[in-house]
Design a protein around this motif. Sequence first.
Motif, PDB file in Angstrom:
ATOM      1  N   VAL A  99     -43.944 -32.683 -16.871  1.00 27.51           N
ATOM      2  CA  VAL A  99     -42.722 -31.941 -17.210  1.00 27.51           C
ATOM      3  C   VAL A  99     -41.670 -32.886 -17.789  1.00 27.51           C
ATOM      4  CG1 VAL A  99     -40.782 -30.634 -16.251  1.00 27.51           C
ATOM      5  CG2 VAL A  99     -43.113 -30.103 -15.535  1.00 27.51           C
ATOM      6  N   TYR A 100     -41.519 -34.042 -17.155  1.00 26.90           N
ATOM      7  CA  TYR A 100     -40.565 -35.047 -17.624  1.00 26.90           C
ATOM      8  C   TYR A 100     -40.896 -35.439 -19.062  1.00 26.90           C
ATOM      9  CZ  TYR A 100     -37.223 -38.889 -16.673  1.00 26.90           C
ATOM     10  OH  TYR A 100     -36.144 -39.727 -16.665  1.00 26.90           O
ATOM     11  N   ASP A 101     -42.168 -35.719 -19.328  1.00 25.43           N
ATOM     12  CA  ASP A 101     -42.573 -36.153 -20.659  1.00 25.43           C
ATOM     13  C   ASP A 101     -42.444 -35.034 -21.686  1.00 25.43           C
ATOM     14  OD1 ASP A 101     -43.382 -38.841 -21.379  1.00 25.43           O
ATOM     15  OD2 ASP A 101     -45.140 -37.926 -22.319  1.00 25.43           O
ATOM     16  N   PHE A 102     -42.593 -33.786 -21.246  1.00 20.13           N
ATOM     17  CA  PHE A 102     -42.410 -32.644 -22.144  1.00 20.13           C
ATOM     18  C   PHE A 102     -40.979 -32.601 -22.685  1.00 20.13           C
ATOM     19  CE2 PHE A 102     -41.022 -28.201 -22.652  1.00 20.13           C
ATOM     20  CZ  PHE A 102     -41.911 -27.768 -23.628  1.00 20.13           C
ATOM     21  N   VAL A 103     -40.002 -32.774 -21.787  1.00 24.88           N
ATOM     22  CA  VAL A 103     -38.597 -32.754 -22.207  1.00 24.88           C
ATOM     23  C   VAL A 103     -38.289 -33.974 -23.069  1.00 24.88           C
ATOM     24  CG1 VAL A 103     -36.204 -32.741 -21.424  1.00 24.88           C
ATOM     25  CG2 VAL A 103     -37.924 -31.446 -20.165  1.00 24.88           C
ATOM     26  N   VAL A 104     -38.778 -35.136 -22.657  1.00 25.42           N
ATOM     27  CA  VAL A 104     -38.556 -36.357 -23.427  1.00 25.42           C
ATOM     28  C   VAL A 104     -39.147 -36.226 -24.828  1.00 25.42           C
ATOM     29  CG1 VAL A 104     -39.181 -38.807 -23.606  1.00 25.42           C
ATOM     30  CG2 VAL A 104     -38.376 -37.884 -21.432  1.00 25.42           C
ATOM     31  N   TYR A 105     -40.333 -35.622 -24.920  1.00 23.23           N
ATOM     32  CA  TYR A 105     -40.976 -35.422 -26.218  1.00 23.23           C
ATOM     33  C   TYR A 105     -40.055 -34.661 -27.176  1.00 23.23           C
ATOM     34  CZ  TYR A 105     -44.035 -33.400 -29.773  1.00 23.23           C
ATOM     35  OH  TYR A 105     -44.569 -32.997 -30.969  1.00 23.23           O
ATOM     36  N   TRP A 106     -39.520 -33.531 -26.708  1.00 21.85           N
ATOM     37  CA  TRP A 106     -38.709 -32.703 -27.599  1.00 21.85           C
ATOM     38  C   TRP A 106     -37.337 -33.315 -27.853  1.00 21.85           C
ATOM     39  CZ3 TRP A 106     -40.601 -29.524 -30.847  1.00 21.85           C
ATOM     40  CH2 TRP A 106     -41.815 -28.877 -30.574  1.00 21.85           C
ATOM     41  N   SER A 211     -44.432 -39.455 -35.660  1.00 18.16           N
ATOM     42  CA  SER A 211     -45.637 -39.218 -34.855  1.00 18.16           C
ATOM     43  C   SER A 211     -45.489 -39.896 -33.505  1.00 18.16           C
ATOM     44  CB  SER A 211     -46.882 -39.774 -35.579  1.00 18.16           C
ATOM     45  OG  SER A 211     -46.797 -41.187 -35.704  1.00 18.16           O
ATOM     46  N   ASN A 212     -46.368 -39.520 -32.569  1.00 23.01           N
ATOM     47  CA  ASN A 212     -46.454 -40.189 -31.256  1.00 23.01           C
ATOM     48  C   ASN A 212     -45.090 -40.288 -30.566  1.00 23.01           C
ATOM     49  OD1 ASN A 212     -49.031 -40.428 -32.210  1.00 23.01           O
ATOM     50  ND2 ASN A 212     -49.053 -42.668 -32.295  1.00 23.01           N
ATOM     51  N   TYR A 213     -44.465 -39.133 -30.371  1.00 21.77           N
ATOM     52  CA  TYR A 213     -43.140 -39.088 -29.756  1.00 21.77           C
ATOM     53  C   TYR A 213     -43.170 -39.231 -28.237  1.00 21.77           C
ATOM     54  CZ  TYR A 213     -41.348 -37.197 -34.195  1.00 21.77           C
ATOM     55  OH  TYR A 213     -40.998 -37.026 -35.514  1.00 21.77           O
ATOM     56  N   GLY A 214     -44.303 -38.992 -27.616  1.00 15.90           N
ATOM     57  CA  GLY A 214     -44.380 -39.031 -26.159  1.00 15.90           C
ATOM     58  C   GLY A 214     -44.108 -40.414 -25.595  1.00 15.90           C
ATOM     59  N   ASN A 215     -43.680 -40.449 -24.350  1.00 13.37           N
ATOM     60  CA  ASN A 215     -43.419 -41.720 -23.675  1.00 13.37           C
ATOM     61  C   ASN A 215     -44.607 -42.159 -22.831  1.00 13.37           C
ATOM     62  OD1 ASN A 215     -41.197 -43.767 -22.529  1.00 13.37           O
ATOM     63  ND2 ASN A 215     -42.407 -43.035 -20.798  1.00 13.37           N
ATOM     64  N   THR A 216     -45.247 -41.208 -22.169  1.00 13.83           N
ATOM     65  CA  THR A 216     -46.272 -41.557 -21.188  1.00 13.83           C
ATOM     66  C   THR A 216     -47.637 -40.967 -21.523  1.00 13.83           C
ATOM     67  OG1 THR A 216     -44.525 -41.537 -19.507  1.00 13.83           O
ATOM     68  CG2 THR A 216     -46.807 -41.634 -18.722  1.00 13.83           C
ATOM     69  N   VAL A 217     -47.686 -39.683 -21.853  1.00 10.54           N
ATOM     70  CA  VAL A 217     -48.965 -39.019 -22.104  1.00 10.54           C
ATOM     71  C   VAL A 217     -49.061 -38.554 -23.560  1.00 10.54           C
ATOM     72  CG1 VAL A 217     -49.220 -38.274 -19.709  1.00 10.54           C
ATOM     73  CG2 VAL A 217     -48.074 -36.770 -21.347  1.00 10.54           C
ATOM     74  N   THR A 218     -50.290 -38.434 -24.034  1.00 11.89           N
ATOM     75  CA  THR A 218     -50.526 -37.974 -25.410  1.00 11.89           C
ATOM     76  C   THR A 218     -50.576 -36.451 -25.508  1.00 11.89           C
ATOM     77  OG1 THR A 218     -52.937 -38.059 -25.098  1.00 11.89           O
ATOM     78  CG2 THR A 218     -51.859 -40.055 -25.938  1.00 11.89           C
ATOM     79  N   LEU A 219     -50.561 -35.760 -24.369  1.00 13.50           N
ATOM     80  CA  LEU A 219     -50.776 -34.317 -24.328  1.00 13.50           C
ATOM     81  C   LEU A 219     -49.872 -33.563 -25.290  1.00 13.50           C
ATOM     82  CD1 LEU A 219     -51.968 -31.738 -23.062  1.00 13.50           C
ATOM     83  CD2 LEU A 219     -50.199 -31.913 -21.284  1.00 13.50           C
ATOM     84  N   TRP A 220     -48.565 -33.818 -25.221  1.00 16.06           N
ATOM     85  CA  TRP A 220     -47.629 -33.006 -26.006  1.00 16.06           C
ATOM     86  C   TRP A 220     -47.735 -33.326 -27.492  1.00 16.06           C
ATOM     87  CZ3 TRP A 220     -47.193 -29.532 -22.771  1.00 16.06           C
ATOM     88  CH2 TRP A 220     -46.975 -29.785 -21.412  1.00 16.06           C
ATOM     89  N   ASP A 221     -47.969 -34.583 -27.845  1.00 14.65           N
ATOM     90  CA  ASP A 221     -48.181 -34.914 -29.258  1.00 14.65           C
ATOM     91  C   ASP A 221     -49.421 -34.209 -29.802  1.00 14.65           C
ATOM     92  OD1 ASP A 221     -46.235 -36.970 -30.408  1.00 14.65           O
ATOM     93  OD2 ASP A 221     -46.706 -37.873 -28.468  1.00 14.65           O
ATOM     94  N   LYS A 222     -50.486 -34.200 -29.009  1.00 12.84           N
ATOM     95  CA  LYS A 222     -51.717 -33.551 -29.455  1.00 12.84           C
ATOM     96  C   LYS A 222     -51.542 -32.040 -29.528  1.00 12.84           C
ATOM     97  CE  LYS A 222     -54.969 -37.141 -28.040  1.00 12.84           C
ATOM     98  NZ  LYS A 222     -56.127 -37.509 -27.180  1.00 12.84           N
ATOM     99  N   LEU A 223     -50.828 -31.475 -28.564  1.00 13.33           N
ATOM    100  CA  LEU A 223     -50.639 -30.033 -28.524  1.00 13.33           C
ATOM    101  C   LEU A 223     -49.773 -29.543 -29.685  1.00 13.33           C
ATOM    102  CD1 LEU A 223     -51.278 -27.515 -26.819  1.00 13.33           C
ATOM    103  CD2 LEU A 223     -49.152 -27.921 -25.568  1.00 13.33           C
ATOM    104  N   PHE A 224     -48.761 -30.355 -30.067  1.00 12.49           N
ATOM    105  CA  PHE A 224     -47.827 -29.926 -31.111  1.00 12.49           C
ATOM    106  C   PHE A 224     -48.074 -30.629 -32.452  1.00 12.49           C
ATOM    107  CE2 PHE A 224     -45.521 -29.156 -27.065  1.00 12.49           C
ATOM    108  CZ  PHE A 224     -45.427 -27.770 -27.172  1.00 12.49           C
ATOM    109  N   GLY A 225     -49.230 -31.278 -32.585  1.00 11.50           N
ATOM    110  CA  GLY A 225     -49.664 -31.783 -33.882  1.00 11.50           C
ATOM    111  C   GLY A 225     -48.984 -33.028 -34.394  1.00 11.50           C
TER     112      GLY A 225
END
Length: 278
Positions: A99-106, A211-225
């Motif tokens: 959840v933390y990484d999801f907010v950080v991603y956006w 690209s590669n906006y996530g801090n910890t996991v690749t999940l959100w970058d992969k999910l949102f292209g």
Amino acid sequence: MEIFAHHAQATLTMLVMTGTAFGLLALLVKRRTIGAALARVHGEFTTNLGLLLFNAVLFGPLFALPEGAIRDSLVALPELGSFWSGLNELAVLLCAILVYDFVVYWRHRAEHHRWLWPIHATHHADTTLHWLSVHRKHPLSKLLSVLVDIWLLFLLGFPEWAIAGAAFLRSWWGFFIHADVPWTLGVFGKVLISPAAHRLHHIRDEALMGSNYGNTVTLWDKLFGTYIDPKPYLDCETGIAEGTRGFLGELARPFERRYRPGAGSEATAARPAPRAGT
């Protein structure tokens, strides 16, 4: 004065711990080239250290106020607290990290928009990426992260130990992915943002920078292209078209003419172009 002293002590403790850990890592990886590496990084390291101290010591107490206000104003449903308490602690921590990484991603992705790029450009200005580059942040960018990054964890009723744990792991992983090592982490790099993946995010090519906006996991970058495999770009050149600045120059950067609305081609060149397909 007590709150200033607390933040100063916490900052110095963090610097000693991370400096020791990543100093040893540099010795192990660089070996005979450690002297040349230190010479290359010296100027920007000094700038980053100045920004870190400026943000953490002088503005730290001020940053704590909005975070505390967010925590006090967001009231989670009681059922959510019961839900988390009924789960395995490791599962709760993993959910908090996601959840933390999801907010950080956006939040991070939004900072690459032309409206927020002037305060985020400072973070991309390092031409010699190193572990302290994670703290190369303009105070306005730092304040934005304080206002945005933590709110969803409070709203979802995560226990404080899980929030603290996720923040601690995210902080140390942030140092790690900015380290000057060409590591993709192999099979683990498919799940975790690696130093190589994050270096690609800092690449001098503004199109690939999106690209590669996530801090910890690749999940959100992969999910949102927005994920790009870093293997073809190991040890890529980093930095931005506007160039690097010293401490005072970075504080003044968002107010430069190039970032003003209607600045023309100069402003267009100053922000990273979006990656195709995102």
